[in-house]
Design a protein around this motif. Structure first.
Motif, PDB file in Angstrom:
ATOM      1  N   LEU A  60      63.059  54.062  52.370  1.00 34.25           N
ATOM      2  CA  LEU A  60      64.422  54.206  51.887  1.00 34.25           C
ATOM      3  C   LEU A  60      64.914  52.827  51.472  1.00 34.25           C
ATOM      4  CD1 LEU A  60      66.330  56.424  54.478  1.00 34.25           C
ATOM      5  CD2 LEU A  60      65.703  57.000  52.145  1.00 34.25           C
ATOM      6  N   ALA A 112      66.796  49.860  62.208  1.00 31.55           N
ATOM      7  CA  ALA A 112      65.941  51.041  62.148  1.00 31.55           C
ATOM      8  C   ALA A 112      64.881  51.007  63.254  1.00 31.55           C
ATOM      9  CB  ALA A 112      65.277  51.148  60.788  1.00 31.55           C
ATOM     10  N   ALA A 119      66.513  52.018  66.323  1.00 36.59           N
ATOM     11  CA  ALA A 119      66.785  53.457  66.274  1.00 36.59           C
ATOM     12  C   ALA A 119      65.524  54.263  66.580  1.00 36.59           C
ATOM     13  CB  ALA A 119      67.338  53.837  64.912  1.00 36.59           C
ATOM     14  N   LEU A 120      64.419  53.882  65.954  1.00 35.52           N
ATOM     15  CA  LEU A 120      63.179  54.630  66.190  1.00 35.52           C
ATOM     16  C   LEU A 120      62.722  54.486  67.634  1.00 35.52           C
ATOM     17  CD1 LEU A 120      61.115  54.076  62.920  1.00 35.52           C
ATOM     18  CD2 LEU A 120      62.590  55.989  63.591  1.00 35.52           C
ATOM     19  N   PHE A 121      62.876  53.290  68.164  1.00 38.76           N
ATOM     20  CA  PHE A 121      62.503  53.074  69.568  1.00 38.76           C
ATOM     21  C   PHE A 121      63.315  54.009  70.469  1.00 38.76           C
ATOM     22  CE2 PHE A 121      63.024  50.995  73.684  1.00 38.76           C
ATOM     23  CZ  PHE A 121      61.716  50.689  74.000  1.00 38.76           C
ATOM     24  N   GLY A 122      64.620  54.008  70.285  1.00 33.08           N
ATOM     25  CA  GLY A 122      65.470  54.874  71.102  1.00 33.08           C
ATOM     26  C   GLY A 122      65.111  56.332  70.926  1.00 33.08           C
ATOM     27  N   MET A 123      64.796  56.690  69.702  1.00 33.64           N
ATOM     28  CA  MET A 123      64.450  58.071  69.413  1.00 33.64           C
ATOM     29  C   MET A 123      63.185  58.485  70.163  1.00 33.64           C
ATOM     30  SD  MET A 123      63.979  59.631  65.617  1.00 33.64           S
ATOM     31  CE  MET A 123      62.227  59.491  65.380  1.00 33.64           C
ATOM     32  N   VAL A 130      63.215  61.162  73.233  1.00 33.86           N
ATOM     33  CA  VAL A 130      62.488  62.422  73.064  1.00 33.86           C
ATOM     34  C   VAL A 130      61.370  62.540  74.105  1.00 33.86           C
ATOM     35  CG1 VAL A 130      60.880  63.638  71.557  1.00 33.86           C
ATOM     36  CG2 VAL A 130      63.045  62.777  70.655  1.00 33.86           C
ATOM     37  N   ALA A 177      56.429  66.733  65.733  1.00 29.94           N
ATOM     38  CA  ALA A 177      57.844  66.868  65.370  1.00 29.94           C
ATOM     39  C   ALA A 177      58.441  65.500  65.037  1.00 29.94           C
ATOM     40  CB  ALA A 177      58.613  67.522  66.512  1.00 29.94           C
ATOM     41  N   LEU A 178      58.124  64.523  65.864  1.00 27.32           N
ATOM     42  CA  LEU A 178      58.643  63.182  65.611  1.00 27.32           C
ATOM     43  C   LEU A 178      58.131  62.634  64.278  1.00 27.32           C
ATOM     44  CD1 LEU A 178      58.531  61.205  68.979  1.00 27.32           C
ATOM     45  CD2 LEU A 178      60.515  61.707  67.567  1.00 27.32           C
ATOM     46  N   ARG A 191      57.135  64.159  61.662  1.00 31.74           N
ATOM     47  CA  ARG A 191      57.728  64.818  60.503  1.00 31.74           C
ATOM     48  C   ARG A 191      59.111  64.253  60.219  1.00 31.74           C
ATOM     49  NH1 ARG A 191      58.666  70.451  60.566  1.00 31.74           N
ATOM     50  NH2 ARG A 191      58.718  70.278  58.311  1.00 31.74           N
ATOM     51  N   MET A 192      59.882  64.050  61.304  1.00 30.86           N
ATOM     52  CA  MET A 192      61.214  63.492  61.104  1.00 30.86           C
ATOM     53  C   MET A 192      61.133  62.110  60.469  1.00 30.86           C
ATOM     54  SD  MET A 192      63.430  64.467  64.459  1.00 30.86           S
ATOM     55  CE  MET A 192      64.939  63.879  63.715  1.00 30.86           C
ATOM     56  N   VAL A 193      60.286  61.286  61.036  1.00 33.53           N
ATOM     57  CA  VAL A 193      60.160  59.917  60.544  1.00 33.53           C
ATOM     58  C   VAL A 193      59.630  59.915  59.116  1.00 33.53           C
ATOM     59  CG1 VAL A 193      58.965  57.738  60.897  1.00 33.53           C
ATOM     60  CG2 VAL A 193      59.882  59.002  62.835  1.00 33.53           C
ATOM     61  N   GLY A 236      60.544  61.531  56.735  1.00 35.93           N
ATOM     62  CA  GLY A 236      61.644  61.537  55.779  1.00 35.93           C
ATOM     63  C   GLY A 236      62.114  60.140  55.397  1.00 35.93           C
ATOM     64  N   LEU A 237      61.796  59.190  56.285  1.00 33.91           N
ATOM     65  CA  LEU A 237      62.278  57.830  56.034  1.00 33.91           C
ATOM     66  C   LEU A 237      61.535  57.129  54.904  1.00 33.91           C
ATOM     67  CD1 LEU A 237      62.797  56.295  59.571  1.00 33.91           C
ATOM     68  CD2 LEU A 237      64.513  57.106  57.956  1.00 33.91           C
ATOM     69  N   LEU A 292      64.641  69.699  57.032  1.00 34.96           N
ATOM     70  CA  LEU A 292      63.193  69.811  57.053  1.00 34.96           C
ATOM     71  C   LEU A 292      62.849  71.204  57.542  1.00 34.96           C
ATOM     72  CD1 LEU A 292      61.903  66.573  58.816  1.00 34.96           C
ATOM     73  CD2 LEU A 292      61.611  67.209  56.425  1.00 34.96           C
ATOM     74  N   MET A 315      68.853  58.048  69.384  1.00 30.96           N
ATOM     75  CA  MET A 315      68.944  57.061  68.323  1.00 30.96           C
ATOM     76  C   MET A 315      70.345  56.465  68.260  1.00 30.96           C
ATOM     77  SD  MET A 315      67.503  57.810  64.591  1.00 30.96           S
ATOM     78  CE  MET A 315      68.993  58.234  63.746  1.00 30.96           C
ATOM     79  N   THR A 347      71.144  54.370  71.453  1.00 34.38           N
ATOM     80  CA  THR A 347      70.368  53.123  71.467  1.00 34.38           C
ATOM     81  C   THR A 347      70.910  52.126  70.456  1.00 34.38           C
ATOM     82  OG1 THR A 347      68.397  54.343  72.129  1.00 34.38           O
ATOM     83  CG2 THR A 347      68.067  52.151  71.182  1.00 34.38           C
ATOM     84  N   VAL A 348      71.117  52.591  69.250  1.00 36.92           N
ATOM     85  CA  VAL A 348      71.623  51.687  68.215  1.00 36.92           C
ATOM     86  C   VAL A 348      73.004  51.151  68.599  1.00 36.92           C
ATOM     87  CG1 VAL A 348      72.536  51.626  65.852  1.00 36.92           C
ATOM     88  CG2 VAL A 348      70.279  52.608  66.308  1.00 36.92           C
ATOM     89  N   MET A 371      69.830  56.479  57.590  1.00 38.25           N
ATOM     90  CA  MET A 371      68.571  56.834  58.268  1.00 38.25           C
ATOM     91  C   MET A 371      68.529  58.307  58.600  1.00 38.25           C
ATOM     92  SD  MET A 371      67.399  54.142  61.088  1.00 38.25           S
ATOM     93  CE  MET A 371      65.871  55.078  61.245  1.00 38.25           C
ATOM     94  N   GLY A 422      67.697  60.519  55.923  1.00 45.11           N
ATOM     95  CA  GLY A 422      66.275  60.601  55.640  1.00 45.11           C
ATOM     96  C   GLY A 422      65.527  61.417  56.681  1.00 45.11           C
ATOM     97  N   LEU A 423      65.953  61.295  57.927  1.00 43.11           N
ATOM     98  CA  LEU A 423      65.212  61.964  59.009  1.00 43.11           C
ATOM     99  C   LEU A 423      65.319  63.474  58.939  1.00 43.11           C
ATOM    100  CD1 LEU A 423      66.167  59.767  62.082  1.00 43.11           C
ATOM    101  CD2 LEU A 423      63.954  59.879  60.948  1.00 43.11           C
TER     102      LEU A 423
END
Lengths: 218, 218, 218, 218
Positions: C157, C165, C168-172, C176, C195-196, C198-200, C202-203, D157, D172, D175-176, D199, D202-203
């Motif tokens: 993106l 970001a 954010a991904l770390f927290g996600m 999860v 699942a994770l 697929r979400m990512v 999109g980035l 998605l 996310m 954390t952010v 983000m 996109g996700l």
DNA sequence: CATGAATGAGCCTTCATTCAT
DNA sequence: AATGAATGAAGGCTCATTCAT
């Protein structure tokens, strides 16, 4: 915890500590009462740190419970030890007199414990009530046993409820002994015992007057 | 302060509150002990707010003291009231029996008070010890007085220390009565009194017979 | 002191003891928190005496610090090891997916450590906050590095703040993964990872769909 | 106790006290942790006596539990309030963005609460774990609800597990937001929200564009 | 190397008492 | 006359740490 086995050899470091705490606690609690005695005081008098009480007993209540049990053993052992053995050929009346003497002497020497015992005797919803009840029951049992022998012997007031009589004698002895220690401590123990023995003598019937020894009767 | 006169007519709003607090306090304290009973509990059981205790008595200790005094009066009045008047022509021995009965009945009806009394009886360094001692002294005084009459009468063990004997009888009666209430509450009061009277007959006099000629018989 | 070097061969008696203590400590602390876990508990679970903790680590805090460091090393090593080497010819997207998988798998296998990490992540005035921050920074650094590569690549993106970001991904991932272990532990790890991923996915923008390998792009 | 009804009018004397204690407690506990915060500190910061904590909440743990519940209500109310009403004609994607903004803003304004929440989020055997879990579930529920709408809309998605995705977005955002407050507090909240919204765009959807035709584009 | 009895500072909690209403 | 919120001194208990064995 390991607090429930006070009959072990009190020789190790830990057991020395426990005995010190016992001795400090009986005195303080009998004087001030359980609630008014602080763990700090007990620890200080025993010469240990407060935490040691908790390390060894788990809490103030447990210390007290252990104390009671420790006291029980001493009292009942003393009373049982005072009953003349069959081979001594003592009359039941003499046996009774000997047990009463042992009781009075014991209380004279362990006032604190006796005060404690009476203070808790009918306080039924304390956690250690069971222990206290057990003590009294065992002590009274020794007396009741002798009365039963006297009854079989025929030398007792007829139709006496020996259970109730045991309780009565117990209360009598403890009351007299504690009043003696509290109000007339200078009086010699023998005087107290003699007076008690004379009163109790009346229970065993006219045949057994105190100047004629009843040994040959048995 | 006006808090120390519980003998007024208990009819106003205030007096109702005071009586409620008394009743709540005796029960709770006799069961749990003074230290373990909180003002909150007393107020809750009495159905009033905590502040009311302080408004009416000034403090926990004062409530307890008032309680004791209230109890004393009741006990000694009861015992004194049980002594047959001279014009009734009762024998000293009958009088003693009547007083013992009154004692047993009183304890049966005021268990809590009796438990309280015994719990504090030999705890000498409490502030209200004087009060407790006074109660016991008065109660024992009634008994001792009767014993003295018996002694003059000649129908008592010769040379018996009536002070000690009074203490003994007192302890015996209280112990038997409390054990009865605690361990065999279903037993009829008369049974307990009868057994006790027979024992006492044996303890104080050489003959178990209730007539006056006992001395000569021995 | 020698207590701070847990990377030695864990074979001697001492090292066995140390590892036992580590394992006991991670579990207990992650479940109950640092403050609520006692040294007694740790020692008991490890099957050693309390003094042994002090002999080996010097104190509770030091044990915890050593624990953290031990965890750090494992986590960052794992994540770094999951990045495909250049010669493997993996796309940045594949690399990102591989790192996420590694993260999820690691947390699945070291739940306790992850729980600990999150519990301390934003508690800035604890003595070991620096250590915790370092761990997170290193872990996030691995992710941010990959995102930077993707950005250069043009397959991300546009104008994305890769630092934010990465956080954010770390927290996600951690959230999860811990929710998975806590609430649906029976779910297969692959499902979570898919699942994770697929979400990512999109980035990285429409150009890099997962069926067309982006190797020729690089 | 009455501690479980925090939704009452906080106007009486008692309620003022309670709110003061809440505010003192969140700050201190979020900074130092539950175990490291003493009741003394809380009371002092709230400007009340220590006993007041116990009068109002019954204990440290209960205060904390009540605190959590108080926080929950605030968070979920905020998030729910941020969902645009149907009559506003906002797209689901816009609604999601609005909720995320509300989340970030809330955390910015109630940092302490958020730190607390994360510290306890996966500490499963604390007594208040149920409360914490409930909070998170409700908050995530708001997000999941919006994702479900997006899914029906077709602008998500395909086949995305919205429960897992909700958890992912929650982690996310928190954390952010906490990293922002902790490491870059000077950054304007809008910047953070914008980056996050891009983000998330996109996700959750294949196209980064905000119009509805995204699926065809891929 | 390891142990476990002992320690004591610090903390949570209780509860008698006060006082504004 | 009664209330109940608030108080703070006092006490029971925990637990990290020490040390002799």
């Amino acid at each position: 915890m390991s607090a429930s086995t006070p009959d072990q050899p009190l020789s190790g470091r830990r057991e020395t500590t426990r005995r010190r705490l016992f001795e400090a606690a009986v005195t303080l609690i009998s004087e001030q009462g359980y609630g008014a005695t602080t763990v700090d005081e007990i620890a200080e008098r025993a010469g240990v740190a407060k935490g040691t009480v908790y390390y060894n007993f788990g809490g103030k209540g447990e210390l007290y419970a252990a104390l009671m049990e420790w006291g029980v053993t001493r009292l009942t052992d003393t009373l049982k030890g005072a009953v003349p053995p069959p081979e001594a050929g003592a009359s039941p009346r003499e046996a009774l007199s000997a047990v009463l003497r042992a009781g009075v002497v014991f209380i004279g020497e362990h006032e604190s414990l006796a005060r404690l015992l009476m203070a808790e005797a009918w306080r039924t919803n304390r956690v250690w009530y069971a222990t206290v009840l057990q003590i009294r029951t065992e002590a009274i049992g020794v007396i009741t046993g002798l009365l039963d022998e006297l009854a079989e012997d025929g030398s007792l007031l007829p139709d006496l409820d020996t259970g109730l009589a045991g309780s009565a004698l117990f209360g009598m002895v403890v009351t007299v002994a504690l009043d003696w220690r509290t109000l007339q401590p200078e009086r010699p123990v023998e005087e107290v015992h003699t007076a008690l023995a004379r009163m109790v003598g009346g229970l065993v019937g006219p045949a057994a007057s105190s100047d004629r020894t009843s040994i040959r009767d048995s």
